[in-house]
Design an enzyme around this catalytic site. Structure first.
Site, PDB file in Angstrom:
ATOM      1  N   ASP A 144      32.425  40.177  53.981  1.00 28.53           N
ATOM      2  CA  ASP A 144      33.464  41.352  53.568  1.00 28.53           C
ATOM      3  C   ASP A 144      32.421  42.588  53.381  1.00 28.53           C
ATOM      4  OD1 ASP A 144      35.566  42.405  52.964  1.00 28.53           O
ATOM      5  OD2 ASP A 144      35.434  42.125  50.701  1.00 28.53           O
ATOM      6  N   HIS A 151      37.150  54.481  49.171  1.00 27.41           N
ATOM      7  CA  HIS A 151      36.927  53.435  47.979  1.00 27.41           C
ATOM      8  C   HIS A 151      35.730  53.398  47.508  1.00 27.41           C
ATOM      9  CE1 HIS A 151      37.511  49.578  46.284  1.00 27.41           C
ATOM     10  NE2 HIS A 151      36.578  49.091  47.107  1.00 27.41           N
ATOM     11  N   GLU A 217      42.925  43.696  47.296  1.00 28.65           N
ATOM     12  CA  GLU A 217      42.255  44.555  47.942  1.00 28.65           C
ATOM     13  C   GLU A 217      42.986  44.565  49.296  1.00 28.65           C
ATOM     14  OE1 GLU A 217      37.909  44.078  47.802  1.00 28.65           O
ATOM     15  OE2 GLU A 217      37.689  45.310  46.053  1.00 28.65           O
ATOM     16  N   GLU A 219      42.920  45.051  52.955  1.00 29.18           N
ATOM     17  CA  GLU A 219      41.843  45.042  54.051  1.00 29.18           C
ATOM     18  C   GLU A 219      42.325  44.811  55.295  1.00 29.18           C
ATOM     19  OE1 GLU A 219      38.035  43.410  53.062  1.00 29.18           O
ATOM     20  OE2 GLU A 219      38.270  43.731  50.854  1.00 29.18           O
ATOM     21  N   ASP A 251      41.578  40.631  49.839  1.00 35.25           N
ATOM     22  CA  ASP A 251      40.426  40.093  49.091  1.00 35.25           C
ATOM     23  C   ASP A 251      40.918  40.226  47.645  1.00 35.25           C
ATOM     24  OD1 ASP A 251      37.903  39.351  48.538  1.00 35.25           O
ATOM     25  OD2 ASP A 251      37.190  41.632  48.797  1.00 35.25           O
ATOM     26  N   ARG A 255      38.423  41.666  38.560  1.00 34.88           N
ATOM     27  CA  ARG A 255      37.442  42.939  38.212  1.00 34.88           C
ATOM     28  C   ARG A 255      36.500  42.709  37.056  1.00 34.88           C
ATOM     29  NH1 ARG A 255      37.588  45.031  43.104  1.00 34.88           N
ATOM     30  NH2 ARG A 255      39.347  45.805  43.823  1.00 34.88           N
ATOM     31  N   GLN A 258      33.794  40.585  38.293  1.00 34.66           N
ATOM     32  CA  GLN A 258      33.005  41.252  39.033  1.00 34.66           C
ATOM     33  C   GLN A 258      31.871  42.103  38.381  1.00 34.66           C
ATOM     34  OE1 GLN A 258      35.398  43.489  41.768  1.00 34.66           O
ATOM     35  NE2 GLN A 258      33.556  44.188  42.820  1.00 34.66           N
ATOM     36  N   LYS A 271      35.338  36.787  43.779  1.00 31.56           N
ATOM     37  CA  LYS A 271      36.064  37.171  44.941  1.00 31.56           C
ATOM     38  C   LYS A 271      36.467  35.764  45.558  1.00 31.56           C
ATOM     39  CE  LYS A 271      35.120  41.767  45.387  1.00 31.56           C
ATOM     40  NZ  LYS A 271      36.249  42.612  46.010  1.00 31.56           N
ATOM     41  N   THR A 275      41.078  34.288  49.466  1.00 35.54           N
ATOM     42  CA  THR A 275      41.176  35.457  50.282  1.00 35.54           C
ATOM     43  C   THR A 275      42.279  35.238  51.164  1.00 35.54           C
ATOM     44  OG1 THR A 275      38.801  35.589  50.073  1.00 35.54           O
ATOM     45  CG2 THR A 275      39.870  36.921  52.260  1.00 35.54           C
ATOM     46  N   GLU A 392      41.810  51.455  41.475  1.00 35.31           N
ATOM     47  CA  GLU A 392      41.906  52.890  41.988  1.00 35.31           C
ATOM     48  C   GLU A 392      42.992  53.448  41.437  1.00 35.31           C
ATOM     49  OE1 GLU A 392      40.101  54.035  45.976  1.00 35.31           O
ATOM     50  OE2 GLU A 392      40.162  51.686  46.055  1.00 35.31           O
TER      51      GLU A 392
HETATM   52 MN    MN Z   1      36.654  43.458  49.461  1.00 30.46          MN
END
Ligand code: MN
Length: 460
Positions: A144, A151, A217, A219, A251, A255, A258, A271, A275, A392
């Site tokens: 990834d 971002h 996420e 992607e 993804d 948080r 993470q 993560k 996925t 975000e």
């Molecule tokens: Mn990602």
């Protein structure tokens, strides 16, 4: 070299598969994405899997038309029946790939009677609604990236308001090795992960329990068709020859896990619990009309190093794919309310191109293989509407501000749902839906389908 526009992209082409001519479909004759389909024989209680392309609401099984000789000279039907699409394509030159696409388009053209009027035609076409779709590739390895400068800047600003981008960002397509075993097809439920959660106070002990800050996420997944020998880097001018196509990718990210675990080796358990990928591989050939220049770098940004710089990649290395994220809570689904759109952005806003990411990945001699999956990193753009994750989107105190202002410690602004519920991060029962499509004047709109997943409660 980017792929070229040819007769298969003519917007006036129509198919004898009527549903492909619906202006709303993601899958007109100009698209033809690859999938694998699981067929279930209820009487025999057996399942079998076949590779095919989607046209309108139908699946055309490639193995069956190959057996009847319709692909003679284009495909070895022995190979077609035993191999995965990515492995098969790893053996085709770019010219042969173009011929294969051209043959499929011709067979499905409304004016071509070869397959249309053949007695077996109806036995090679199936309703997509009647089968389970799987990605056309067996995910071999998963990496990834972090290719959106918007971002990276937004997320960096939360931790380092005065210095959001680390010094390597504009030199190197930053990435981490993910995990292939937990890459799942669209529609698979996602269990809320349990893990060590970031301490409430600096220097404190972490908690252990269900993730409280679960995020998605947005992607793009890039699927490798042809690999490279260990020790033999892929030159950037050849990078796109190694790409089969793209899919949608979510993804999922914990948080609070993470934030605690990422130092110093990067994301790990935050993560790799899941996925999600959409089943359709939209080929690089199908995307040809939607190519655009790579993102323009600011004047004071460094130029990419020579091995990551190619004139053709700079002029055509971007792809204008519009990407949208929708959310439906369980209450919304129970009340038959439509999912609400959370964001809308474009893949053209990525700082690094697909070719740069692949070339960088192999620049040390790392061997890519058919079925390798590269995630682009969260796709965010310059506007608030184009923020590709909740980290975000719910970030600053002023929901109408275009420019993020929040500093650590400020409250997040929740997103209001039509049921009156609020979300700063994902709740159990929430469904996240990613959609993607390409539009350009003079060309037929094509879509990437959908990538869906519903959050299940944690096990503890
Ligand atoms: Mn990602």
């Amino acid at each position: 070299m980017p792929y070229e526009i040819d007769e298969t992209h003519d917007q006036n082409l129509k198919s004898w598969v009527e549903s492909a001519n619906d202006p709303e479909t993601d899958f007109p004759i100009q698209n033809l994405p690859f999938v694998r389909a699981v067929f279930t024989d209820d009487e025999e209680q057996e399942t079998f899997i076949a590779s095919g392309v989607v046209i309108g609401s139908k699946l055309l099984v490639l193995d069956l038309i190959a057996q009847e000789g319709f692909l003679d000279g284009f495909v070895d039907d022995e190979i077609m029946s035993t191999m995965l699409i990515d492995e098969y394509f790893s053996q085709l030159s770019r010219d042969d790939r173009a011929k294969f696409r051209s043959r499929l388009v011709s067979l499905l053209d409304k004016d071509n009677a070869e397959l249309r009027d053949h007695e077996l035609a109806e036995h090679t076409l199936f309703d997509v609604a009647d089968v389970e779709l799987l990605p056309a590739f067996d995910c071999r390895d998963y990496t990834d990236f972090y290719a959106s400068v918007y971002h990276a800047t937004n997320v960096g600003s939360m931790f380092r308001p005065d210095n959001p981008l680390l010094p390597n960002y504009k030199w190197i397509p930053v990435g981490y090795h993910g995990r292939a075993s937990s890459v799942v097809p669209s529609g698979t439920t996602v269990r809320r992960p349990v893990g060590q959660l970031s301490p409430a106070e600096e220097g404190g002990a972490p908690g252990f329990g269900p993730c409280k800050l679960l995020d998605y996420e947005l992607e793009l997944g890039v699927v490798v068709g042809r690999g490279n020998e260990l020790g033999q880097p892929i030159p950037i001018a050849e990078a796109e020859d190694h790409i089969l196509g793209v899919c949608l990718l979510n993804d999922w990210s914990a948080r609070d896990m993470q934030k605690w675990e990422y130092v110093p080796l990067g994301p790990f358990l935050a993560k790799n619990f899941a996925t999600t990928v959409s089943p359709y591989i939209v080929t690089m050939e199908a995307l040809a009309p939607f190519r655009c220049p790579a993102m323009t770098r600011d004047d004071d940004d460094p130029k990419p190093l020579a091995h990551l710089h190619d004139e053709n990649d700079q002029s055509h290395g971007g792809i204008d794919i519009t990407l949208e994220v929708f959310l439906a809570s369980k209450q919304m689904r129970d009340q038959d309310l439509e999912p609400i759109r959370l964001s809308k952005g474009s893949f053209k806003d990525m700082y690094w191109t697909i070719a740069q990411m692949l070339t960088h990945h192999s620049s040390n001699g790392c061997n890519m293989q058919p079925g390798d999956l590269l995630g682009s990193g969260t796709i965010s753009g310059p506007t608030r509407e184009a923020r590709g994750c909740l980290l975000e989107l719910t970030w600053d105190g002023d929901p109408f501000a275009e420019t993020p202002k929040l500093v650590p410690g400020t409250q997040r602004t929740p997103i209001e749902l039509p049921t009156g519920e609020e979300r700063k991060f994902l709740a159990d029962g929430d469904e996240v839906i990613i959609r993607g499509y390409c539009e350009r004047d003079g060309f037929r709109r094509i879509g990437l389908g959908e990538c869906r997943g519903i959050i299940e409660p944690a096990l503890i």
